[in-house]
Design a protein around this motif. Structure first.
Motif, PDB file in Angstrom:
ATOM      1  N   GLN A   1       0.850  -1.183   0.000  1.00 26.88           N
ATOM      2  CA  GLN A   1       0.000   0.000   0.000  1.00 26.88           C
ATOM      3  C   GLN A   1       0.886   1.234   0.000  1.00 26.88           C
ATOM      4  OE1 GLN A   1      -1.975  -1.096   3.736  1.00 26.88           O
ATOM      5  NE2 GLN A   1      -3.891  -1.247   2.611  1.00 26.88           N
TER       6      GLN A   1
ATOM      7  N   SER B   1       1.130  -5.612   3.747  1.00 26.38           N
ATOM      8  CA  SER B   1      -0.010  -6.172   4.483  1.00 26.38           C
ATOM      9  C   SER B   1       0.431  -7.046   5.651  1.00 26.38           C
ATOM     10  CB  SER B   1      -0.884  -7.000   3.527  1.00 26.38           C
ATOM     11  OG  SER B   1      -0.130  -8.060   2.955  1.00 26.38           O
TER      12      SER B   1
ATOM     13  N   PHE C   1      -3.253   0.800  11.214  1.00 29.11           N
ATOM     14  CA  PHE C   1      -3.630  -0.573  10.868  1.00 29.11           C
ATOM     15  C   PHE C   1      -5.086  -0.875  11.210  1.00 29.11           C
ATOM     16  CE2 PHE C   1       1.064  -1.848  11.315  1.00 29.11           C
ATOM     17  CZ  PHE C   1       1.277  -1.632   9.962  1.00 29.11           C
TER      18      PHE C   1
ATOM     19  N   ARG D   1      -7.060  -1.295   8.066  1.00 26.94           N
ATOM     20  CA  ARG D   1      -6.959  -2.632   7.478  1.00 26.94           C
ATOM     21  C   ARG D   1      -7.886  -3.614   8.182  1.00 26.94           C
ATOM     22  NH1 ARG D   1      -0.988  -4.661   7.384  1.00 26.94           N
ATOM     23  NH2 ARG D   1      -1.310  -5.055   9.586  1.00 26.94           N
TER      24      ARG D   1
ATOM     25  N   SER E   1     -11.223  -5.320   6.504  1.00 25.17           N
ATOM     26  CA  SER E   1     -11.298  -6.779   6.451  1.00 25.17           C
ATOM     27  C   SER E   1     -12.652  -7.254   6.958  1.00 25.17           C
ATOM     28  CB  SER E   1     -10.171  -7.392   7.283  1.00 25.17           C
ATOM     29  OG  SER E   1     -10.273  -8.798   7.315  1.00 25.17           O
TER      30      SER E   1
ATOM     31  N   HIS F   1      -6.643   5.392   1.274  1.00 22.90           N
ATOM     32  CA  HIS F   1      -6.922   5.026   2.671  1.00 22.90           C
ATOM     33  C   HIS F   1      -8.017   5.911   3.262  1.00 22.90           C
ATOM     34  CE1 HIS F   1      -3.402   2.526   2.392  1.00 22.90           C
ATOM     35  NE2 HIS F   1      -2.673   3.564   2.046  1.00 22.90           N
TER      36      HIS F   1
END
Length: 247
Positions: A84, A93, A107, A110, A114, A157
């Motif tokens: 990223q 990742s 994070f 992420r 998910s 992001h």
């Protein structure tokens, strides 16, 4: 044996004193004959697929093409580490330590995405805990996150954060939790304001502006509903005007 010697040998039998042919698909492995190529195919085919995809996407899209290739391979079940781009450089990742220059809660994006992506639309409310963790981080480290959202390199992001906060607003709205609902809308509006500035500065494509406009419309409609619930209509005329402009 040098790296050059290692590369200039048959990928099946190891022969080096013959003319070698590249795999026509990935152009990576070399073979001394079609027989050796066929014999090596069961072992080579997975690597061949990965390299071919990366080569194709990179040739047409440069670094961004590489990211697309890795993402497609991940979606196809390949165990590929994704990269990223951020204002602090590349982030993998598999990284577990937030690079200097990024929010300490980076994070959490992420983790929340998910949860969001692995659920169907009607079950996305079950990712609430991860969505709220991101919301709390943005609220607590406001200055740190504001700097992050304002940087063009973090546009993707920031878009993911908007998606997550929008989902959380819907959770609170569905539950009629007016205090949490209002707080989530406040944070969402703030992030979208940063995104507006980045989009203008980066001259982003029309699809980004359309997506952003849709989120603004949805947030304004949600704020009007909240105003009806709480009886606070101070900004309702402004919201109605904005909604009419977006129609």
């Amino acid at each position: 044996m040098t790296k050059s010697d290692e590369e200039d040998k048959c990928g099946n039998c190891g022969a080096t004193d013959v003319k070698l042919m590249n795999c026509t698909r990935c152009r990576s492995d070399k073979y001394c004959s079609k027989e050796c190529q066929r014999a090596a195919w069961p072992k080579h085919k997975q690597v061949c697929k990965i390299i071919s995809r990366v080569n194709k996407e990179t040739a047409s899209g440069g670094p961004q093409g590489l990211f697309r290739a890795l993402e497609k391979l991940n979606q196809g079940g390949q165990k590929i580490v994704s990269l990223q781009m951020t204002s602090a450089g590349m982030v993998s990742s598999t990284d577990t330590v937030v690079p200097p220059g990024l929010p300490s809660g980076f994070f959490l994006i992420r983790e929340a995405m998910s949860e969001y992506n692995r659920r169907t639309e009607e079950k996305r409310m079950f990712g609430e805990a991860s969505y709220k963790a991101l919301l709390d981080s943005i609220h607590t480290d406001e200055v740190e996150w504001a700097r992050f959202f304002s940087h063009p390199a973090n546009q993707e992001h920031t878009g993911e954060v908007i998606i997550i906060l929008h989902a959380l607003v819907q959770v609170y709205e569905g539950r009629n939790s007016t205090e949490e609902w209002g707080h989530a809308l406040d944070v969402l509006d703030n992030v979208m304001d940063h995104m507006d500035g980045v989009l203008r500065m980066s001259r982003a494509g029309e699809e980004y502006f359309r997506a952003q406009e849709n989120f603004h419309r949805s947030a304004n409609a949600s704020r009007l509903d909240l105003n009806d619930k709480t009886g606070n209509h101070a900004d309702s005329p402004r919201l109605l005007k904005a909604l009419c402009r977006h129609e």
